[in-house]
Scaffold this motif. Sequence first.
Motif, PDB file in Angstrom:
ATOM      1  N   THR A 194      47.327 -18.019 -55.791  1.00 42.45           N
ATOM      2  CA  THR A 194      47.905 -18.689 -56.958  1.00 42.45           C
ATOM      3  C   THR A 194      48.299 -17.672 -58.032  1.00 42.45           C
ATOM      4  O   THR A 194      47.795 -16.552 -58.062  1.00 42.45           O
ATOM      5  CB  THR A 194      46.877 -19.661 -57.572  1.00 42.45           C
ATOM      6  N   SER A 195      49.181 -18.068 -58.933  1.00 40.02           N
ATOM      7  CA  SER A 195      49.583 -17.200 -60.051  1.00 40.02           C
ATOM      8  C   SER A 195      50.313 -18.004 -61.107  1.00 40.02           C
ATOM      9  O   SER A 195      51.058 -18.932 -60.792  1.00 40.02           O
ATOM     10  CB  SER A 195      50.516 -16.098 -59.555  1.00 40.02           C
ATOM     11  N   THR A 196      50.095 -17.639 -62.355  1.00 40.72           N
ATOM     12  CA  THR A 196      50.927 -18.160 -63.454  1.00 40.72           C
ATOM     13  C   THR A 196      51.754 -17.004 -64.006  1.00 40.72           C
ATOM     14  O   THR A 196      52.985 -16.992 -63.918  1.00 40.72           O
ATOM     15  CB  THR A 196      50.043 -18.751 -64.580  1.00 40.72           C
ATOM     16  N   ARG A 197      51.090 -16.001 -64.575  1.00 43.41           N
ATOM     17  CA  ARG A 197      51.760 -14.914 -65.296  1.00 43.41           C
ATOM     18  C   ARG A 197      52.551 -13.970 -64.390  1.00 43.41           C
ATOM     19  O   ARG A 197      53.649 -13.545 -64.733  1.00 43.41           O
ATOM     20  CB  ARG A 197      50.745 -14.099 -66.114  1.00 43.41           C
ATOM     21  N   THR A 198      51.986 -13.638 -63.249  1.00 43.88           N
ATOM     22  CA  THR A 198      52.671 -12.664 -62.395  1.00 43.88           C
ATOM     23  C   THR A 198      53.974 -13.253 -61.872  1.00 43.88           C
ATOM     24  O   THR A 198      55.029 -12.612 -61.916  1.00 43.88           O
ATOM     25  CB  THR A 198      51.729 -12.214 -61.255  1.00 43.88           C
ATOM     26  N   ARG A 250      51.659 -10.615 -53.908  1.00 44.98           N
ATOM     27  CA  ARG A 250      50.247 -10.850 -54.257  1.00 44.98           C
ATOM     28  C   ARG A 250      49.543 -11.237 -52.967  1.00 44.98           C
ATOM     29  O   ARG A 250      49.829 -12.287 -52.389  1.00 44.98           O
ATOM     30  CB  ARG A 250      50.127 -11.965 -55.299  1.00 44.98           C
ATOM     31  N   HIS A 283      45.302  -4.169 -59.662  1.00 46.16           N
ATOM     32  CA  HIS A 283      46.251  -5.059 -60.347  1.00 46.16           C
ATOM     33  C   HIS A 283      47.065  -4.198 -61.327  1.00 46.16           C
ATOM     34  O   HIS A 283      46.944  -4.347 -62.549  1.00 46.16           O
ATOM     35  CB  HIS A 283      45.477  -6.169 -61.070  1.00 46.16           C
ATOM     36  N   GLN A 323      49.263  -5.693 -64.308  1.00 48.07           N
ATOM     37  CA  GLN A 323      48.484  -6.214 -65.439  1.00 48.07           C
ATOM     38  C   GLN A 323      48.138  -5.090 -66.416  1.00 48.07           C
ATOM     39  O   GLN A 323      48.252  -5.236 -67.631  1.00 48.07           O
ATOM     40  CB  GLN A 323      47.196  -6.865 -64.913  1.00 48.07           C
ATOM     41  N   MET A 352      40.165 -15.250 -58.079  1.00 49.70           N
ATOM     42  CA  MET A 352      40.853 -16.548 -57.984  1.00 49.70           C
ATOM     43  C   MET A 352      40.710 -17.213 -56.615  1.00 49.70           C
ATOM     44  O   MET A 352      40.583 -18.421 -56.513  1.00 49.70           O
ATOM     45  CB  MET A 352      42.319 -16.382 -58.349  1.00 49.70           C
ATOM     46  N   ASP A 399      42.829 -10.684 -69.366  1.00 48.06           N
ATOM     47  CA  ASP A 399      44.096 -10.743 -68.619  1.00 48.06           C
ATOM     48  C   ASP A 399      44.483 -12.153 -68.188  1.00 48.06           C
ATOM     49  O   ASP A 399      45.602 -12.353 -67.729  1.00 48.06           O
ATOM     50  CB  ASP A 399      44.033  -9.819 -67.398  1.00 48.06           C
ATOM     51  N   MET A 400      43.565 -13.134 -68.342  1.00 57.39           N
ATOM     52  CA  MET A 400      43.795 -14.536 -67.995  1.00 57.39           C
ATOM     53  C   MET A 400      43.949 -14.705 -66.474  1.00 57.39           C
ATOM     54  O   MET A 400      44.431 -13.784 -65.849  1.00 57.39           O
ATOM     55  CB  MET A 400      45.022 -15.109 -68.724  1.00 57.39           C
ATOM     56  N   PRO A 401      43.608 -15.853 -65.911  1.00 54.89           N
ATOM     57  CA  PRO A 401      43.143 -17.064 -66.568  1.00 54.89           C
ATOM     58  C   PRO A 401      41.738 -16.915 -67.151  1.00 54.89           C
ATOM     59  O   PRO A 401      40.895 -16.200 -66.614  1.00 54.89           O
ATOM     60  CB  PRO A 401      43.149 -18.113 -65.448  1.00 54.89           C
ATOM     61  N   ARG A 433      53.227  -9.177 -70.273  1.00 54.29           N
ATOM     62  CA  ARG A 433      53.456  -9.106 -68.824  1.00 54.29           C
ATOM     63  C   ARG A 433      54.959  -9.181 -68.534  1.00 54.29           C
ATOM     64  O   ARG A 433      55.448  -8.528 -67.611  1.00 54.29           O
ATOM     65  CB  ARG A 433      52.731 -10.258 -68.099  1.00 54.29           C
TER      66      ARG A 433
HETATM   67  N1   CP Z   1      46.656 -12.016 -65.100  1.00 53.65           N
HETATM   68  C1   CP Z   1      47.333 -12.504 -64.055  1.00 53.65           C
HETATM   69  O1   CP Z   1      47.662 -11.783 -63.087  1.00 53.65           O
HETATM   70  O2   CP Z   1      47.690 -13.798 -64.190  1.00 53.65           O
HETATM   71  P1   CP Z   1      48.096 -14.716 -62.958  1.00 53.65           P
HETATM   72  O3   CP Z   1      46.956 -14.654 -61.964  1.00 53.65           O
HETATM   73  O4   CP Z   1      48.299 -16.079 -63.525  1.00 53.65           O
HETATM   74  O5   CP Z   1      49.351 -14.165 -62.337  1.00 53.65           O
END
Ligand code: CP
Length: 302
Positions: free
Chosen positions: A47-51, A98, A125, A128, A222, A261-263, A289
């Motif tokens: 999963t990913s949001t920012r990347t 990823r 990473h 990041q 994650m 770095d979130m989440p 990012r």
């Molecule tokens: N920090 C980071 O890589 O965020 P994602 O896992 O949402 O991509």
Amino acid sequence: MHLLTLKDWSSEEVRELIDSSLDIKKNPEDYEFSLEGKSLAMIFQKTSTRTRLSFEVGMTQMGGHAVYMDWMTTNLVLSDLRDEVRSISGYVDGVMARVLKNSDLRIMAEASSVPVINGCDEKYHPCQIIADLVTMKEKKGRLDGLKVAYVGVHNNVCNSLIVGCTKAGVRIVTVTPVVNEASFDEGLVEAAKATGLYEHSLDVEAAVEGCDVVYTDTWVDMEFFLDSKFEKEKEKRVKAMLPFQINRKLLGDSDALIMHDMPIHRGYEIADDMVEGANSVIFVQSENRLHSAKAVLLKLLR
Ligand code: CP
């Protein structure tokens, strides 16, 4: 040239990338057509949001195109990785991936005829950490001589933060009572120690004292977060790590920047009021990012 780990990049290349990211952030219009006609394949096993957003939006804003490829809905899931990546690289100018295993990323880099970018694996990473160093330089006006305390599990982010900081002239102390064995890279730790900029401690109060940045990350990677088989390990980690939570009691009247770095898992690695506090730069870090992904894309695809 690939970006698999910052270990492969020189200090000069890391510093250039940081400065390029800051310039892109300040003058986005100068880069509007920089990647016109270029395409990026974005392969995700996790999963990913920012990347995903940073690379996809970054390509669009620079006139290029990104294709999201979910591992499970492509033939990557059922064929030889080398063959699939060799084929994919015939369509695009770069591959961002990823993956669960760094070894798969290395196979991809060998098979690909175009640059491969690590969008996070179990060991590193790098994208990041470029954004993190950009945030530190943006907020503090310099990197040389800054002191960062990383408090959390020794994981992939911790590895890349150690490399990135030591290459950028930033002192870093890690307070990591729990080590994610799959992430650990002894060579990386030894090389960092040899720079004189890196140390490890379990004295969290001393580590955060007088530092410029306090950084934390999730205690559970994650891919295991919703995995019932990992439940016992998760409980063990929460118990071991709670005394190391980033909270007001630990930081007192420190004016250190707070980074993550979130989440985020509020109430676990970081208290709610630290996320929302005046020193938190977490959401600037997240936005950076995008600017740093653009810098990486420009460096590797142009
Ligand atoms: N920090 C980071 O890589 O965020 P994602 O896992 O949402 O991509």
